[in-house]
Scaffold this active site. Structure first.
Site, PDB file in Angstrom:
ATOM      1  N   ARG A 191      15.023  -8.448 -17.703  1.00  0.00           N
ATOM      2  CA  ARG A 191      13.645  -8.025 -17.409  1.00  0.00           C
ATOM      3  C   ARG A 191      13.564  -7.164 -16.158  1.00  0.00           C
ATOM      4  NH1 ARG A 191      11.202 -13.656 -16.439  1.00  0.00           N
ATOM      5  NH2 ARG A 191      13.248 -13.770 -15.477  1.00  0.00           N
ATOM      6  N   GLU A 238      13.121 -12.370  -2.688  1.00  0.00           N
ATOM      7  CA  GLU A 238      12.190 -12.758  -1.636  1.00  0.00           C
ATOM      8  C   GLU A 238      12.410 -11.788  -0.481  1.00  0.00           C
ATOM      9  OE1 GLU A 238      11.093 -17.148  -0.610  1.00  0.00           O
ATOM     10  OE2 GLU A 238      12.857 -16.576   0.571  1.00  0.00           O
ATOM     11  N   GLN A 297       1.052  -7.418  11.203  1.00  0.00           N
ATOM     12  CA  GLN A 297       0.606  -6.157  10.605  1.00  0.00           C
ATOM     13  C   GLN A 297       1.704  -5.621   9.696  1.00  0.00           C
ATOM     14  OE1 GLN A 297      -1.063  -3.393  13.482  1.00  0.00           O
ATOM     15  NE2 GLN A 297      -0.394  -1.626  12.307  1.00  0.00           N
ATOM     16  N   ASP A 298       1.334  -5.178   8.506  1.00  0.00           N
ATOM     17  CA  ASP A 298       2.262  -4.515   7.589  1.00  0.00           C
ATOM     18  C   ASP A 298       1.827  -3.061   7.442  1.00  0.00           C
ATOM     19  OD1 ASP A 298       3.312  -7.045   7.203  1.00  0.00           O
ATOM     20  OD2 ASP A 298       3.379  -6.885   5.028  1.00  0.00           O
ATOM     21  N   ASN A 299       2.809  -2.147   7.453  1.00  0.00           N
ATOM     22  CA  ASN A 299       2.528  -0.721   7.321  1.00  0.00           C
ATOM     23  C   ASN A 299       3.400  -0.138   6.216  1.00  0.00           C
ATOM     24  OD1 ASN A 299       0.779  -0.680   9.647  1.00  0.00           O
ATOM     25  ND2 ASN A 299       2.618  -0.755  10.897  1.00  0.00           N
ATOM     26  N   HIS A 350       9.783   6.816  17.720  1.00  0.00           N
ATOM     27  CA  HIS A 350       8.557   6.206  18.231  1.00  0.00           C
ATOM     28  C   HIS A 350       8.805   4.808  18.788  1.00  0.00           C
ATOM     29  CE1 HIS A 350       6.737   8.757  14.804  1.00  0.00           C
ATOM     30  NE2 HIS A 350       6.767   9.476  15.912  1.00  0.00           N
ATOM     31  N   LYS A 382      10.056  -5.124  14.555  1.00  0.00           N
ATOM     32  CA  LYS A 382       9.762  -4.649  13.208  1.00  0.00           C
ATOM     33  C   LYS A 382      10.814  -5.147  12.231  1.00  0.00           C
ATOM     34  CE  LYS A 382       7.817  -0.293  14.863  1.00  0.00           C
ATOM     35  NZ  LYS A 382       8.012   1.168  14.905  1.00  0.00           N
ATOM     36  N   HIS A 393      12.326   4.009  17.308  1.00  0.00           N
ATOM     37  CA  HIS A 393      12.688   4.005  15.896  1.00  0.00           C
ATOM     38  C   HIS A 393      12.271   5.313  15.231  1.00  0.00           C
ATOM     39  CE1 HIS A 393      11.618   3.160  11.612  1.00  0.00           C
ATOM     40  NE2 HIS A 393      12.878   2.766  11.650  1.00  0.00           N
ATOM     41  N   TYR A 445       7.105  -1.600   6.620  1.00  0.00           N
ATOM     42  CA  TYR A 445       7.576  -2.418   7.735  1.00  0.00           C
ATOM     43  C   TYR A 445       6.510  -3.386   8.223  1.00  0.00           C
ATOM     44  CZ  TYR A 445       5.404   1.235  10.709  1.00  0.00           C
ATOM     45  OH  TYR A 445       4.552   2.133  11.289  1.00  0.00           O
ATOM     46  N   GLU A 461       1.456   4.095  22.849  1.00  0.00           N
ATOM     47  CA  GLU A 461       2.518   4.699  22.044  1.00  0.00           C
ATOM     48  C   GLU A 461       3.388   5.598  22.916  1.00  0.00           C
ATOM     49  OE1 GLU A 461       0.144   8.493  20.041  1.00  0.00           O
ATOM     50  OE2 GLU A 461       0.580   6.750  18.822  1.00  0.00           O
ATOM     51  N   LYS A 496       3.117  16.736  16.688  1.00  0.00           N
ATOM     52  CA  LYS A 496       3.110  15.700  17.723  1.00  0.00           C
ATOM     53  C   LYS A 496       4.540  15.278  18.087  1.00  0.00           C
ATOM     54  CE  LYS A 496       1.242  11.064  18.443  1.00  0.00           C
ATOM     55  NZ  LYS A 496       0.451   9.985  17.826  1.00  0.00           N
TER      56      LYS A 496
END
Length: 182
Positions: free
Chosen positions: A23, A28, A47-49, A62, A72, A119, A132, A143, A169
């Protein structure tokens, strides 16, 4: 889940156990209890991005400063990238060193990056979906970044059949020598 140490303290390659059958597959992608047992670290992701990019896009390098620093857990959902991290921890024996790693949708490997690192990544496939988790919320006022082609870091970016696509940037980020250690 297999946890593989890197040359950086508290930075790990995570290999989930993948279950395959006719299938498809299941794995996980994160388990807090197993992560803590295998790494010895307590991390609370808040937080998930996720981002989508095309071949040649280079994002980074960054980081977040001060109380906004972020650990992260990164992975590629679709595609392939060259991932880059740079140790910015002032008291680290590996300060100023970098690591390159291929992340893709075939190996399912993830990388846990502790606080205190810059990163970035370069998209190697036609497209990529990158995801991430962060243990701290993003703060625009905190930042920071380092120019991707910094001569002192001398990151070994691969040659592609197209020019790198770098945001305006990111083209204006300071050099490694111009930033303060974290």
């Amino acid at each position: 889940m297999k946890v593989i140490p890197t040359k950086f303290t508290d930075c790990f390659i995570i290999e989930p156990k993948v279950f395959r059958d006719d299938r498809g597959y299941f794995f996980e992608s994160f388990n807090q209890q197993t992560f803590e047992e295998k790494t010895g670290l307590k991390v609370n992701f808040v937080q998930d991005n996720q981002s989508f990019s095309t071949k040649g896009v280079l994002r980074g390098l960054h980081f977040q400063k001060g109380n906004a620093q972020q650990a992260k857990l990164i992975r590629v959902i679709q595609g392939k990238i060259l991932d880059v991290i740079v140790d910015l921890r002032a008291k680290s024996t590996t300060y100023g060193q970098y690591m390159l790693m291929i992340l893709d949708d075939q190996s399912y490997q993830q990388l846990f990056i502790p606080r205190g690192f810059a990163h970035g990544f370069l998209v190697l496939s036609e497209t990529v979906i990158f995801s991430y988790k962060c243990d701290n919320f993003y703060s625009k006022s905190d930042e920071g970044g380092i120019i991707y082609n910094d001569p002192d870091l001398s990151i070994d970016w691969p040659k592609l059949d197209i020019e790198f696509i770098v945001s305006e940037k990111d083209k204006l980020l300071p050099s490694f020598k111009e930033i303060q250690p974290l």
